[in-house]
Design a protein around this motif. Sequence first.
Motif: not given
Length: 58
Positions: A36-58
């Motif tokens: 669950f800690l992993f899931i929380v950190l994943l969501v936080i990371s996705l939200l931070i990247n979304a607010f910075k305007g960066k898309g996923p790195r492919l």
Amino acid sequence: MLGWTLIFLIVALIAGVFGFTGIAGAAAGIAKIIFFLFIVLLVISLLINAFKGKGPRL
């Protein structure tokens, strides 16, 4: 971190098979907390990247 979750899950399963219920319960509890800690950190990371305007790195 997800690797640690899998390790504790395997330890819990092996301990459960051999009848070490206390160890199995503790290892399963640790695996659940880390997962669950992993899931929380994943969501936080996705939200931070979304607010910075960066898309996923492919």
